[in-house]
Scaffold this motif. Structure first.
Motif, mmCIF file in Angstrom:
data_model
loop_
_atom_site.group_PDB
_atom_site.id
_atom_site.type_symbol
_atom_site.label_atom_id
_atom_site.label_comp_id
_atom_site.label_asym_id
_atom_site.label_seq_id
_atom_site.Cartn_x
_atom_site.Cartn_y
_atom_site.Cartn_z
ATOM 1 N N GLY A 271 11.418 -9.629 26.501
ATOM 2 C CA GLY A 271 11.457 -8.271 25.987
ATOM 3 C C GLY A 271 12.843 -7.899 25.489
ATOM 4 O O GLY A 271 13.810 -7.937 26.239
ATOM 5 N N VAL A 272 12.932 -7.553 24.213
ATOM 6 C CA VAL A 272 14.209 -7.211 23.585
ATOM 7 C C VAL A 272 14.184 -5.733 23.209
ATOM 8 O O VAL A 272 13.182 -5.235 22.697
ATOM 9 C CB VAL A 272 14.440 -8.068 22.320
ATOM 10 C CG1 VAL A 272 15.796 -7.760 21.689
ATOM 11 C CG2 VAL A 272 14.319 -9.557 22.647
ATOM 12 N N SER A 273 15.285 -5.048 23.436
ATOM 13 C CA SER A 273 15.350 -3.629 23.083
ATOM 14 C C SER A 273 14.951 -3.420 21.630
ATOM 15 O O SER A 273 15.380 -4.158 20.732
ATOM 16 C CB SER A 273 16.765 -3.101 23.305
ATOM 17 O OG SER A 273 16.895 -1.778 22.791
ATOM 18 N N ASN A 274 14.138 -2.400 21.393
ATOM 19 C CA ASN A 274 13.710 -2.110 20.029
ATOM 20 C C ASN A 274 14.859 -1.653 19.136
ATOM 21 O O ASN A 274 14.696 -1.542 17.917
ATOM 22 C CB ASN A 274 12.606 -1.049 20.038
ATOM 23 C CG ASN A 274 11.246 -1.641 20.358
ATOM 24 O OD1 ASN A 274 11.054 -2.851 20.317
ATOM 25 N ND2 ASN A 274 10.281 -0.782 20.686
ATOM 26 N N THR A 275 16.009 -1.396 19.726
ATOM 27 C CA THR A 275 17.179 -1.007 18.933
ATOM 28 C C THR A 275 17.869 -2.209 18.301
ATOM 29 O O THR A 275 18.733 -2.044 17.435
ATOM 30 C CB THR A 275 18.201 -0.245 19.798
ATOM 31 O OG1 THR A 275 18.683 -1.111 20.838
ATOM 32 C CG2 THR A 275 17.571 0.990 20.429
ATOM 33 N N THR A 276 17.494 -3.430 18.737
ATOM 34 C CA THR A 276 18.121 -4.642 18.190
ATOM 35 C C THR A 276 17.052 -5.650 17.762
ATOM 36 O O THR A 276 16.956 -6.747 18.316
ATOM 37 C CB THR A 276 19.073 -5.283 19.218
ATOM 38 O OG1 THR A 276 18.345 -5.525 20.448
ATOM 39 C CG2 THR A 276 20.269 -4.403 19.492
ATOM 40 N N PRO A 277 16.247 -5.307 16.757
ATOM 41 C CA PRO A 277 15.175 -6.220 16.325
ATOM 42 C C PRO A 277 15.715 -7.541 15.792
ATOM 43 O O PRO A 277 15.026 -8.567 15.863
ATOM 44 C CB PRO A 277 14.446 -5.424 15.242
ATOM 45 C CG PRO A 277 15.457 -4.424 14.747
ATOM 46 C CD PRO A 277 16.271 -4.068 15.954
ATOM 47 N N GLU A 278 16.939 -7.535 15.243
ATOM 48 C CA GLU A 278 17.509 -8.785 14.731
ATOM 49 C C GLU A 278 17.732 -9.794 15.858
ATOM 50 O O GLU A 278 17.595 -11.010 15.648
ATOM 51 C CB GLU A 278 18.840 -8.516 14.014
ATOM 52 C CG GLU A 278 18.740 -7.576 12.835
ATOM 53 C CD GLU A 278 18.878 -6.111 13.229
ATOM 54 O OE1 GLU A 278 18.927 -5.255 12.322
ATOM 55 O OE2 GLU A 278 18.939 -5.834 14.444
ATOM 56 N N LEU A 279 18.073 -9.303 17.045
ATOM 57 C CA LEU A 279 18.254 -10.201 18.186
ATOM 58 C C LEU A 279 16.924 -10.853 18.556
ATOM 59 O O LEU A 279 16.875 -12.041 18.898
ATOM 60 C CB LEU A 279 18.826 -9.446 19.387
ATOM 61 C CG LEU A 279 19.061 -10.281 20.653
ATOM 62 C CD1 LEU A 279 20.040 -11.423 20.386
ATOM 63 C CD2 LEU A 279 19.572 -9.397 21.801
ATOM 64 N N ALA A 280 15.834 -10.088 18.486
ATOM 65 C CA ALA A 280 14.507 -10.660 18.762
ATOM 66 C C ALA A 280 14.193 -11.771 17.766
ATOM 67 O O ALA A 280 13.643 -12.815 18.143
ATOM 68 C CB ALA A 280 13.443 -9.567 18.697
ATOM 69 N N GLU A 281 14.542 -11.574 16.505
ATOM 70 C CA GLU A 281 14.286 -12.601 15.493
ATOM 71 C C GLU A 281 15.106 -13.852 15.790
ATOM 72 O O GLU A 281 14.614 -14.984 15.633
ATOM 73 C CB GLU A 281 14.635 -12.059 14.110
ATOM 74 C CG GLU A 281 13.724 -10.934 13.639
ATOM 75 C CD GLU A 281 14.163 -10.346 12.311
ATOM 76 O OE1 GLU A 281 15.037 -10.960 11.667
ATOM 77 O OE2 GLU A 281 13.639 -9.287 11.926
ATOM 78 N N ALA A 282 16.355 -13.672 16.200
ATOM 79 C CA ALA A 282 17.207 -14.822 16.525
ATOM 80 C C ALA A 282 16.641 -15.588 17.715
ATOM 81 O O ALA A 282 16.610 -16.826 17.721
ATOM 82 C CB ALA A 282 18.625 -14.348 16.824
ATOM 83 N N ILE A 283 16.176 -14.863 18.727
ATOM 84 C CA ILE A 283 15.601 -15.499 19.910
ATOM 85 C C ILE A 283 14.315 -16.237 19.540
ATOM 86 O O ILE A 283 14.054 -17.334 20.026
ATOM 87 C CB ILE A 283 15.348 -14.446 21.005
ATOM 88 C CG1 ILE A 283 16.689 -13.961 21.590
ATOM 89 C CG2 ILE A 283 14.459 -15.009 22.120
ATOM 90 C CD1 ILE A 283 16.563 -12.808 22.560
ATOM 91 N N GLN A 284 13.522 -15.645 18.658
ATOM 92 C CA GLN A 284 12.288 -16.307 18.214
ATOM 93 C C GLN A 284 12.596 -17.646 17.544
ATOM 94 O O GLN A 284 11.963 -18.665 17.853
ATOM 95 C CB GLN A 284 11.525 -15.411 17.239
ATOM 96 C CG GLN A 284 10.237 -16.037 16.716
ATOM 97 C CD GLN A 284 9.632 -15.267 15.559
ATOM 98 O OE1 GLN A 284 10.351 -14.608 14.799
ATOM 99 N NE2 GLN A 284 8.310 -15.343 15.418
ATOM 100 N N VAL A 285 13.570 -17.670 16.653
ATOM 101 C CA VAL A 285 13.925 -18.914 15.959
ATOM 102 C C VAL A 285 14.478 -19.927 16.952
ATOM 103 O O VAL A 285 14.147 -21.120 16.899
ATOM 104 C CB VAL A 285 14.948 -18.631 14.838
ATOM 105 C CG1 VAL A 285 15.468 -19.935 14.240
ATOM 106 C CG2 VAL A 285 14.311 -17.775 13.753
ATOM 107 N N ALA A 286 15.308 -19.459 17.893
ATOM 108 C CA ALA A 286 15.875 -20.365 18.899
ATOM 109 C C ALA A 286 14.783 -20.954 19.777
ATOM 110 O O ALA A 286 14.780 -22.167 20.063
ATOM 111 C CB ALA A 286 16.895 -19.612 19.750
ATOM 112 N N LEU A 287 13.855 -20.111 20.219
ATOM 113 C CA LEU A 287 12.770 -20.596 21.069
ATOM 114 C C LEU A 287 11.904 -21.596 20.322
ATOM 115 O O LEU A 287 11.507 -22.628 20.878
ATOM 116 C CB LEU A 287 11.920 -19.424 21.565
ATOM 117 C CG LEU A 287 10.676 -19.778 22.372
ATOM 118 C CD1 LEU A 287 11.025 -20.606 23.609
ATOM 119 C CD2 LEU A 287 9.926 -18.504 22.794
#
Length: 320
Positions: A271-287
Motif C-alpha cells: 500500500g502506497v500513499s495516494n499522494t505519491t502515485p509515482e512511487l507506486a509505479e516504481a515499485i510495480q516495475v521493480a516487483l
C-alpha cells in the motif's frame, strides 16, 4: 490476508521462528559526497541473490525519495510468516514482507526502512505522513484504495493441509466429500465447507464431515491422530506449516490447479500513499523485474509460500 480477525489468528497460531538473512551496512561522511540520486547505488544481496539497481525502475522514483534515499515502511509485527521478529525478545524484523521489501529497495537503490505499527493504525499513520508505504499482508480492497494505491504482490484464499505423502490422494475440494475435515471454529473456512455441500450432493456423495476445533493447531493434530483427513486454513498458513512442521516431514499443502492461490483468493498489496502515485509505479516495475528474474520465487519459497505467487505485479487489482 490482513482482513479479518480469524485470518490473523490462523497465521499467528502457526508461528515458527525463521533465521533471517539480513545484511547491515554503514556509511561514512566525506567532504566530496555527490548529490543524492546522482550516482547508481551498488548491488545488494537479499536471500542469497545479488540484486542490482534497475535504471528503468529507479527513473520512476520521485525526487524526494532519491534525495532521502529511504522509504519508510509500516508493518504489523508479528504476523508470521509475513512479518515477525528474528527471535523472542528481539526487535529485528524478518519475514516474507521484509525480504520482499529489501529486494524491491535493492532494485530501486533505496533503503526500505521497516517499523512496527499496529495494523488498524497503518492507514491513518500513512495519511498523517509518518510512513510512505505499508508492506504488511494487507488485502487490497476497493475501500482501502480510497487511501492507498496497491501494488499487488500475492493472492491468497483458503488452502488445504494433509498428512505427509497425501495418503488419501486428495487433489481438489470435492475429494473431501463424505470425509472428516478439520477447521478452526469461527473462521470463514466453516462457511466455505458448508457451501460445498450442494456440489457433493450433485456428485452423489455425502457432504464434507465438518469437524471444528478451537485452534488451527488442534485441527493439525487431528490430522496426525487420524481424526480428520485434512484441515482447511489460509493458503499461506498451509504452506508455512507444511514447510516448517517437523522440518517439512509432517504435512503436505495441496495445490489445486483449479484454485492455484487458494479457494476464494483475493489480492494482497503493497500500500502506497495516494499522494505519491509515482512511487507506486516504481515499485510495480521493480516487483515485476523480481518476478521475471526469479528472485520473487526464491523469497516465497524460503517461507513455503510459492502457492500465493502471482505472475504479474498489478496496481489496484481488487474488484470488491
Amino acid at each position: 490476508m490482513h482482513s479479518t480477525p480469524p485470518a490473523r489468528r490462523t497465521i499467528a497460531a502457526v508461528a515458527v521462528a525463521l533465521t533471517a538473512l539480513t545484511a547491515g551496512c554503514s556509511t561514512a561522511a566525506t567532504t566530496a559526497e555527490p548529490a543524492a540520486g546522482t550516482t547508481t547505488p551498488e548491488a545488494r544481496e537479499v536471500v542469497g541473490v545479488e540484486i542490482a539497481v534497475d535504471p528503468e525502475a529507479r527513473a520512476l522514483v520521485p525526487e524526494t525519495f532519491l534525495d532521502s534515499g529511504t522509504v519508510r515502511v509500516a508493518t504489523d509485527v508479528p504476523y508470521p510468516p509475513f512479518e515477525m521478529y528474528e527471535e523472542e525478545g528481539s526487535d529485528v524484523i524478518t519475514g516474507l514482507d521484509y525480504d520482499l521489501g529489501q529486494a524491491i529497495g535493492a532494485v530501486l537503490g533505496l533503503e526500505f526502512a521497516f517499523e512496527a505499527q499496529k495494523f488498524d493504525g497503518i492507514i491513518p499513520a500513512i495519511q498523517a505522513g509518518k510512513y510512505d508505504i505499508t508492506i504488511s499482508a494487507m488485502t487490497d480492497t476497493v475501500e482501502r484504495q480510497g487511501a492507498l494505491t496497491f501494488v499487488d504482490y500475492s493472492a491468497s484464499g483458503t488452502g488445504m493441509l494433509v498428512a505427509e505423502g497425501n495418503p488419501e490422494g486428495i487433489e481438489t475440494y470435492t475429494d473431501l466429500c463424505g470425509l472428516p475435515v478439520g477447521v478452526q471454529s469461527g473462521t470463514q473456512q466453516v462457511d466455505l465447507v458448508e457451501s460445498w455441500a450442494a456440489e457433493c450432493e450433485d456428485l452423489g456423495a455425502e457432504p464434507v464431515d465438518l469437524k471444528q476445533y478451537p485452534k488451527d493447531s488442534d485441527a493439525q493434530l487431528a490430522i496426525s491422530s487420524g481424526a480428520v483427513v485434512a484441515s482447511l486454513l489460509t493458503k499461506p498458513a498451509a504452506g508455512y506449516v507444511a514447510k516448517t512442521a517437523g522440518d517439512g516431514a509432517t504435512f503436505d499443502s495441496i495445490d489445486d490447479p483449479a484454485a492455484p492461490n487458494g479457494y476464494g483468493a483475493t489480492p494482497n498489496g503493497i500500500g502506497v500513499s495516494n499522494t505519491t502515485p509515482e512511487l507506486a509505479e516504481a515499485i510495480q516495475v521493480a516487483l515485476q523485474s523480481l518476478i521475471d528474474d526469479g528472485t520473487y520465487e526464491v523469497i516465497l519459497d524460503k517461507y513455503g509460500l510459492t502457492g500465493i505467487a502471482v505472475d504479474e505485479a498489478t496496481i489496484n487489482g481488487a474488484e470488491s
